[in-house]
Scaffold this active site. Structure first.
Site, PDB file in Angstrom:
ATOM      1  N   CYS A  12       9.961 -26.339  54.641  1.00  0.00           N
ATOM      2  CA  CYS A  12       8.501 -26.380  54.788  1.00  0.00           C
ATOM      3  C   CYS A  12       7.888 -25.837  53.501  1.00  0.00           C
ATOM      4  O   CYS A  12       8.515 -25.875  52.446  1.00  0.00           O
ATOM      5  CB  CYS A  12       8.045 -25.634  56.038  1.00  0.00           C
ATOM      6  SG  CYS A  12       8.281 -23.848  56.009  1.00  0.00           S
ATOM      7  N   ARG A  18       7.317 -22.737  59.965  1.00  0.00           N
ATOM      8  CA  ARG A  18       7.990 -23.885  60.587  1.00  0.00           C
ATOM      9  C   ARG A  18       9.488 -23.936  60.348  1.00  0.00           C
ATOM     10  O   ARG A  18      10.267 -24.075  61.303  1.00  0.00           O
ATOM     11  CB  ARG A  18       7.348 -25.194  60.086  1.00  0.00           C
ATOM     12  CG  ARG A  18       5.912 -25.347  60.517  1.00  0.00           C
ATOM     13  CD  ARG A  18       5.261 -26.515  59.830  1.00  0.00           C
ATOM     14  NE  ARG A  18       4.971 -26.164  58.427  1.00  0.00           N
ATOM     15  CZ  ARG A  18       4.396 -26.978  57.563  1.00  0.00           C
ATOM     16  NH1 ARG A  18       4.082 -28.204  57.935  1.00  0.00           N
ATOM     17  NH2 ARG A  18       4.141 -26.583  56.331  1.00  0.00           N
ATOM     18  N   ASP A 127       1.305 -27.330  59.975  1.00  0.00           N
ATOM     19  CA  ASP A 127       1.479 -25.959  59.508  1.00  0.00           C
ATOM     20  C   ASP A 127       0.562 -25.030  60.293  1.00  0.00           C
ATOM     21  O   ASP A 127      -0.650 -25.155  60.240  1.00  0.00           O
ATOM     22  CB  ASP A 127       1.143 -25.879  58.018  1.00  0.00           C
ATOM     23  CG  ASP A 127       1.534 -24.553  57.394  1.00  0.00           C
ATOM     24  OD1 ASP A 127       1.956 -23.629  58.113  1.00  0.00           O
ATOM     25  OD2 ASP A 127       1.416 -24.451  56.159  1.00  0.00           O
TER      26      ASP A 127
END
Length: 164
Positions: A12, A18, A127
């Site tokens: 990420c 994440r 996100d």
């Protein structure tokens, strides 16, 4: 026969939300399947600052899900780290593009596309950074769906040998 475990790297942006959640979900799933000696998982971020802890929201939702993130420390995705992976799964198209730019010839895909076995059909993982805890919970729910689906697509058996 493989001489080492198959390595999956989740990627990420900052490696604080994440990808660490995906890594821990995958590790739990691999253990439940009895594949934890055949497959190793890790995570990194394309803009990560090395050594940062997981975000507070990620820590909270991980605890709620029975996952431990307290020991997580972020790491920057490097060419060397990318080359050590057999498969890199990005949370967004931007991550996939960045990995492909960093290292040619590495197997990289959007997590959602890989899980759904087709390009352009799987969802990106939004996100949650800086958002309310419910946004983190939604991210966790998305990952709890996509990560097992992605693991289902791994070739069986992976034929990991003991190196002898």
């Amino acid at each position: 026969m493989r001489e080492r475990p198959f390595r999956i790297l989740f990627v990420c942006t900052g490696n604080t939300c994440r990808s660490p959640l995906a890594e821990r979900i995958a590790a739990r799933e691999l253990k439940q399947r009895g594949w934890d000696e055949e497959v190793q998982v890790g995570s990194a971020g394309i803009l990560a600052l090395d050594g940062q802890p997981a975000s507070e929201g990620s820590l909270q939702v991980a605890r709620e899900a029975g996952l431990a993130l307290e020991d997580h420390r972020s790491r920057l995705l490097t060419e060397e780290l990318a080359r050590e992976a057999d498969l890199i799964l990005g949370m967004s198209e931007g991550h996939v593009t960045q990995v492909a730019t960093l290292t040619e010839g590495v197997a990289v895909a959007l997590l959602g596309d890989f899980a759904r076995d087709s390009v352009g059909v799987g969802p990106a993982v939004p996100d949650p950074f800086g958002g309310p805890v419910e946004v983190y919970r939604e991210t966790l729910r998305t990952l709890e769906t996509l990560v097992p689906e992605a693991l289902d697509r791994l070739p069986r058996p992976l034929d990991v040998g003991d190196g002898r």
